[in-house]
Write a protein that holds these residues in place. Structure first.
Motif, PDB file in Angstrom:
ATOM      1  N   GLN A 199      87.272  54.958 144.458  1.00  0.00           N
ATOM      2  CA  GLN A 199      86.569  53.950 144.088  1.00  0.00           C
ATOM      3  C   GLN A 199      85.258  53.663 144.670  1.00  0.00           C
ATOM      4  N   ALA A 202      81.830  53.775 142.749  1.00  0.00           N
ATOM      5  CA  ALA A 202      81.852  52.231 141.831  1.00  0.00           C
ATOM      6  C   ALA A 202      81.456  51.150 142.637  1.00  0.00           C
ATOM      7  N   THR A 203      82.301  51.171 143.959  1.00  0.00           N
ATOM      8  CA  THR A 203      82.112  50.002 144.667  1.00  0.00           C
ATOM      9  C   THR A 203      80.600  49.775 145.328  1.00  0.00           C
ATOM     10  N   ALA A 206      78.600  48.616 142.724  1.00  0.00           N
ATOM     11  CA  ALA A 206      78.899  47.029 142.077  1.00  0.00           C
ATOM     12  C   ALA A 206      78.053  46.356 143.409  1.00  0.00           C
ATOM     13  N   SER A 209      74.471  45.973 143.013  1.00  0.00           N
ATOM     14  CA  SER A 209      74.223  45.061 141.849  1.00  0.00           C
ATOM     15  C   SER A 209      74.196  43.615 142.366  1.00  0.00           C
ATOM     16  N   PHE A 210      75.054  43.482 143.044  1.00  0.00           N
ATOM     17  CA  PHE A 210      75.463  41.951 143.696  1.00  0.00           C
ATOM     18  C   PHE A 210      74.198  41.642 144.654  1.00  0.00           C
ATOM     19  N   LYS A 268      82.261  38.721 140.125  1.00  0.00           N
ATOM     20  CA  LYS A 268      81.683  39.306 138.950  1.00  0.00           C
ATOM     21  C   LYS A 268      81.285  40.633 138.869  1.00  0.00           C
ATOM     22  N   ALA A 269      80.506  40.818 140.082  1.00  0.00           N
ATOM     23  CA  ALA A 269      79.814  42.238 140.434  1.00  0.00           C
ATOM     24  C   ALA A 269      80.863  43.216 140.690  1.00  0.00           C
ATOM     25  N   LEU A 270      82.282  42.915 140.907  1.00  0.00           N
ATOM     26  CA  LEU A 270      83.187  43.939 141.206  1.00  0.00           C
ATOM     27  C   LEU A 270      84.160  44.154 140.067  1.00  0.00           C
ATOM     28  N   GLU A 272      84.467  45.609 137.488  1.00  0.00           N
ATOM     29  CA  GLU A 272      84.700  47.025 136.876  1.00  0.00           C
ATOM     30  C   GLU A 272      85.116  47.735 137.720  1.00  0.00           C
ATOM     31  N   VAL A 273      85.417  47.605 139.216  1.00  0.00           N
ATOM     32  CA  VAL A 273      85.760  48.332 140.091  1.00  0.00           C
ATOM     33  C   VAL A 273      87.562  48.193 140.234  1.00  0.00           C
TER      34      VAL A 273
END
Length: 453
Positions: A199, A202-203, A206, A209-210, A268-270, A272-273
């Motif tokens: 992951q 993806a992490t 994310a 994005s945060f 919230k940012a994470l 999908e992880v």
């Protein structure tokens, strides 16, 4: 520590005042002797206290260990090179200010680490540097950034500020620095999560994005302990490292409401992880000595500790690090905060690890919204024949692979300090650096070869 190429050293001198440094510089200029200043010499994995080039006199500034002034109204400290994290943090105890602490040894130099662009728990330490005092090659003393000769920081006045010209350079011997302190927050939350290695892309995406949407709290988040091991035997990693998972770790500083909002936005940012639901935000002040996160909780509060580095390297004193079983090299590139790019870089790094039979560990220090300061530690067993050579080969190949992905080196070791600058700087800029060095140190007296000049 890192089995770097040995250097011949002409001697070691230990001045304890600016006057002694000035006299030393003048004597050395007359005798055509080169000087290599160090602070406390704990530059582990990058050469420790060893000079870049041959036949330098090492100038050990550890005895210059005065806190010259402490402005508890404006939030500045003026410190000499021998002042350690431990010393300055103790002076700030029970005040409205704290130090931007690194996770390394408590007895590392505040000045030395800042000059090398180390990272603290709140921000990169280069942003703590407000002004400097330096002895030039002719023995004169200059002050920059609003640091005055009496040892007080007044703030930047009109005109050019040359402070950053002395960062990662050899224009003079730095004898004092004005350090910007951190306001002690109402609340400190310690972010912690353990996530499966697959992951990682993806992490990183994310967390980027945060940060890009705006983190309301202060604090430097890290993605760390992503280990890469080869298929065969003979490799080495610190005890307790899980090669199948990595860690998200770092403080959130601010009011209670700010920290709570930052936690909500981070979750919230994470979302999908996979596995990110395990994320916790602990009260750093409530983490006890028996908790594995205790050392990180201390540093988040501005309290330096040697516990983490000693545990990782299996020693009971930091004085043993350069002679212990664990050898390690450090490669320090800037990395993109992009999911797919991260996965591509990690895949090529794994191929290099397999080829050289040596393990490494990657950490991303999320210093901004677009890039991270990465720390790649390459471990080897010093008692194992050939292990150090394989580690150096892996370091050099990894550097080449990172360059192919556009990742520049932001901090270098003594074997690569010059080539790192030459390979990553355009001709006009190299010429400008050369002209600056020639103007201030025409005989190349101070730290020859350091960062390309």
């Amino acid at each position: 520590m890192g089995a770097h190429r040995p250097r011949s050293v002409a001697g070691v001198v230990c001045p304890e005042s600016v006057g002694e440094v000035r006299a030393l510089v003048r004597r050395s200029a007359a005798a055509d002797r080169h000087l290599y200043p160090i602070s406390t010499g704990r530059n582990w994995g990058m050469g420790s206290a060893m000079p870049v080039s041959e036949d330098n006199t090492v100038v050990d500034l550890g005895g210059m260990n005065r806190i010259r002034s402490l402005d508890l109204d404006a939030g500045y400290a003026v410190v000499e090179p021998g002042v350690t994290q431990r010393q300055l943090a103790e002076a700030l105890r029970d005040t409205a200010w704290m130090l931007n602490v690194t996770a390394s040894c408590a007895d590392t130099s505040v000045v030395g680490n800042a000059l090398e662009r180390g990272d603290g728990c709140v921000r990169s330490r280069v942003h703590d540097v407000a002004g400097i005092e330096a002895v030039l090659a002719d023995g004169s003393v200059v002050h920059t950034g609003g640091l005055d000769p009496s040892g007080h920081y007044l703030g930047r006045g009109a005109g050019p500020d040359l402070t950053q010209a002395f960062v990662q350079h050899n224009l003079g011997v730095i004898t004092a620095m004005a350090i910007s302190l951190i306001p002690r927050p109402q609340s400190i939350g310690l972010v912690h999560a353990r996530i499966e290695r697959d992951q990682i892309g993806a992490t990183i995406g994310a967390l980027a994005s945060f940060l890009r949407r705006g983190n309301p709290a202060e604090g430097l988040l890290r993605v760390r302990e992503l280990a890469m091991t080869p298929g065969g035997p003979g490799w080495l990693l610190p005890a307790g490292v899980d090669a199948g998972r990595f860690t998200i770790l770092g403080p959130l500083l601010g009011s209670g409401e700010t920290v709570s909002l930052a936690e909500e936005l981070l979750r919230k940012a994470l979302v999908e992880v996979e596995g990110a639901e395990s994320l916790r935000v602990l009260d750093a002040a409530a983490v006890g000595p028996d908790d594995p996160l205790y050392a990180r909780a201390l540093t988040a509060q501005g309290i330096p500790t040697c516990h983490g580095v000693q545990k990782a390297l299996g020693v009971t004193s930091c004085e043993q690090i350069d002679a212990g079983r664990f050898g390690f090299l450090v490669l320090l590139p800037m990395m993109p905060l992009q999911a797919r790019k991260t996965e591509q870089i990690m895949a090529t790094m794994q191929e290099a690890v397999d080829a050289h039979g040596t393990a490494l560990m990657v950490e991303w220090n999320l210093i901004g919204r677009h890039q991270a300061n990465a720390v790649i530690q390459i471990f080897f067993d010093r008692s194992q024949p050939g292990a150090d050579e394989r580690a150096h080969q892996l370091r050099d190949e990894a550097h080449g692979l990172l360059r192919e992905h556009g990742c520049v080196i932001y901090r270098s070791d003594i074997d690569h300090a010059a080539s790192t600058v030459w390979s990553g700087t355009d001709t006009a800029s190299l010429s400008m650096l050369h002209r600056m060095k020639t103007a201030l140190d025409p005989e190349g007296l101070i730290a020859p070869g350091r960062y390309g000049t």
